[in-house]
Design a protein around this motif. Structure first.
Motif, PDB file in Angstrom:
ATOM      1  N   ARG A 122       0.855  -1.061   0.146  1.00 50.55           N
ATOM      2  CA  ARG A 122      -0.031   0.018  -0.006  1.00 50.55           C
ATOM      3  C   ARG A 122       0.840   1.255  -0.340  1.00 50.55           C
ATOM      4  N   SER A 153     -14.221  -8.760  -4.176  1.00 52.13           N
ATOM      5  CA  SER A 153     -13.701  -7.424  -3.784  1.00 52.13           C
ATOM      6  C   SER A 153     -12.917  -6.922  -5.267  1.00 52.13           C
ATOM      7  N   ARG A 211     -11.044   0.250   5.943  1.00 52.42           N
ATOM      8  CA  ARG A 211     -10.355   1.268   5.299  1.00 52.42           C
ATOM      9  C   ARG A 211     -10.108   2.640   6.121  1.00 52.42           C
ATOM     10  N   GLU A 222      -0.904   4.483  -1.503  1.00 55.35           N
ATOM     11  CA  GLU A 222      -2.033   4.642  -0.630  1.00 55.35           C
ATOM     12  C   GLU A 222      -2.077   4.896   0.689  1.00 55.35           C
ATOM     13  N   LYS A 260      -6.761  -4.295  -1.767  1.00 51.75           N
ATOM     14  CA  LYS A 260      -7.999  -4.797  -1.092  1.00 51.75           C
ATOM     15  C   LYS A 260      -7.996  -3.817   0.184  1.00 51.75           C
ATOM     16  N   ASP A 261      -9.308  -3.831   0.803  1.00 48.11           N
ATOM     17  CA  ASP A 261      -9.227  -3.068   2.075  1.00 48.11           C
ATOM     18  C   ASP A 261      -9.148  -3.817   3.419  1.00 48.11           C
TER      19      ASP A 261
END
Ligand code: OOG
Ligand code: NI
Length: 571
Positions: free
Chosen positions: A240, A486, A404, A245, A323-324
């Motif tokens: 991430r 997802s 998230r 992210e 993915k969360d």
């Protein structure tokens, strides 16, 4: 091999190494994710090296540990699956477990599945789905079947090699190489060529993206190829971060927490689960010490430095984010498996029409999964797991954005839901929730003849018997469904047939042309065989109650892999 045949397990390693190279060339983000995993695994090894005197993992050992893969393919026609089963048999991979994805509630998909793998200590697996066209209304069923009827995935040469393997009882290396080449250049290769564009879009729009992915393409393209990670939470934080992210500040928090938790989880049994080169005797003799303060901070700073290099700027590659939520149990519960993924990529494809015209389009299906494997649960353990997971899923359904928005709060809910599980191998075994193998210690063997109990817990406590966990080698339908959902932004499907058919393992066995092995029966047989063997060697088998002994013998007799369970119980 004396008969001149290639060793099937070596063939398996060669196949998966080659598939990985193929997939890396097709999907640059996959190759990058392997590099991220290598860097975060190295940090984990450095941490463990500081925690255990003398524990060191060479780059070569780390490469070996990181070589394990599972792939996923989705098959359209029963006769194609028959060929696939014969193909994997060449590599000592037999079907294990039956997954009915048509009946997992809201997350159902029109497929049934099995996993090809070796029975004991597998390193590689293929999760293999078969589309069930009778899940659909009659008109759609016919269109899908007509589309599938046209393709030929196995070349004549590939089929000839399967026949040769069956006739001879094995393949020489040049034939093995030729079969692997068929796999990487044709059978599992992504071509980006599709047909029946109208059907494709209708299926996607009505929520059947999986069916579109299967029916409209001309190969059994690998949908994902999943490596193992030594620490899921560190890997996900790293990915991430590299995908932009989470910034360096948040990464520092997430990575420190992941390594801190790893430190508390990594007892000797956990070490054996994660390192192939480590046996339980060596692991048991590792001396544990308290790492210097500041060690984790140093490792994390080092990671930040490494990930700042241009090669880890994954934002520059096409991607759809990460993915969360990690599927599976929370990080403090070493059960079954934890999985996560970068989401499915949108890739360019070309639809070929019957008149030869070509229409460019896009397709979103291939994604980047990663996993970490833990102890295999008994039936009771699995039932408890399913109950705990339901509570987490309920919380997730109530507030889908939470994981998230506030990962710590979500993690707290998951831990709370899984509080019913003990957290160490010994306590999990004592509660009957996971399988274990038993073996006499050298001290036990020395005392054999003068030991006066057959009580395993007592024997372990006295140091006469050693315990080893059995690693979970299979899949989880709900986790798989979570991944499907997802990735594809598509939460399950409902059958459109006049009445939804029922599917069974027997149906799939008929199509496969071979029995599906039951992983629980194998694990039960392994555990029971190891108990009989251990008590025999300690000279206390007669102390076992007759009924108990008979039950153990019965488990062994029911072993789906027959006699070899005895040999393997001891290995
Ligand atoms: C298969 C999904 C199952 C897993 O790890 O649970 C799977 C698929 O996407 O076709 O691979
Ligand atoms: Ni998978």
């Amino acid at each position: 091999m004396p008969n001149g045949f290639a060793d099937r397990i070596e063939m398996q390693h060669a196949l998966f190494a080659r598939l990985s190279a193929m997939f890396g060339a097709e999907v640059p983000l996959y190759d990058k994710s392997l590099a991220v995993n290598r860097v975060s695994n190295r940090a984990v090894c450095d941490l463990l090296g500081a925690m255990y005197d003398g524990f060191r993992v060479s780059d070569e050992q780390l490469e070996l540990t990181s070589g394990e893969r599972h792939g996923a393919i989705r098959i359209g026609r029963p006769d194609e699956l028959g060929l696939i089963a014969r193909f994997f048999a060449c590599f000592a991979m037999e079907p294990h477990g039956f997954y009915d994805m048509t009946s997992i509630g809201a997350k159902s998909q029109p497929i049934i599945a099995t996993a090809f793998r070796t029975s004991i200590g597998p390193e590689h697996r293929i999760f293999c789905s078969l589309l069930q066209t009778d899940y659909f209304d009659e008109a759609t069923r016919q269109r899908i079947e007509a589309c599938l009827a046209k393709r030929v995935v196995f070349s004549e040469r590939a089929v000839a090699l399967l026949e040769k393997n069956e006739r001879q009882g094995g393949l020489a290396w040049d034939d093995a190489e030729a079969l692997i080449a068929e796999a990487t250049t044709r059978i599992f290769k992504w071509t980006g060529r599709a047909s029946e564009r109208e059907l494709y879009h209708e299926l996607c729009e009505s929520g059947f993206k999986i069916a579109a992915d299967i029916a409209c393409f001309d190969s059994h393209h690998l949908n994902h190829l999943t490596p193992n990670t030594l620490c899921m939470d560190l890997y996900t934080a790293s990915m991430r971060h590299c995908l932009g992210e989470v910034d360096a500040i948040e990464f520092r928090t997430l990575a420190s927490r992941a390594l801190q938790r790893h430190l508390t989880m990594a007892d000797e049994h956990h070490m054996v689960l994660h390192f192939r080169h480590l046996d339980s005797i060596t692991a048991g003799s590792l001396h544990r010490r308290t790492p210097e303060p500041g060690l984790i901070d140093g490792l994390v700073e080092d990671l930040i430095g490494q990930f700042a290099a241009p090669e880890f700027r994954l934002t520059e590659l096409p991607h759809a984010g990460f993915k969360d939520v990690t599927e599976g149990p929370p990080a403090d519960t070493p059960l079954l498996l934890r999985q996560d993924a970068y989401k499915a990529l949108t890739e360019r494809v070309v639809f070929l029409a019957a008149d030869g015209s070509e229409t460019p389009d896009t397709h979103t299906a291939r994604f980047g999964e990663i996993e970490q494997r833990f102890y295999a649960t008994t039936t009771e353990g699995r039932a408890l797991y399913d109950g705990c997971l339901k509570r987490v899923e309920a919380a997730r359904a109530e507030d889908p954005g939470m994981a998230r928005r506030d990962p710590e709060a979500f993690d707290a809910i998951a831990r709370e839901a899984f509080a019913a599980f003990p957290k160490t191998l010994a306590t999990l075994v004592e509660a009957g929730l996971v399988y274990a193998r038993y073996m006499p210690t050298s001290e036990g063997l020395r005392q054999a003849g003068s030991i006066d109990t057959a009580d395993l817990a007592l024997l372990v406590e006295k140091g006469f018997v050693r315990l080893e966990g059995i690693r979970y080698e299979d899949f989880l339908p709900v986790s798989a469904a979570g991944i499907f959902a997802s990735n594809l932004n598509q939460y399950g499907t409902r059958s459109t047939a006049a009445s939804k058919p029922a599917y069974s393992a027997a149906l799939l066995e008929g199509i496969l042309g071979r029995p599906i092995r039951n992983p629980d029966a194998i694990n039960t047989a392994r555990q029971s065989a190891s108990i009989l063997d251990t008590l025999g060697k300690l000279g206390v088998i007669d102390r076992l109650e007759a009924a108990e002994r008979q039950a153990l013998v019965r488990d062994v007799d029911r072993s789906p892999i027959g006699e070899s369970i005895h040999v393997l119980a001891a290995s």
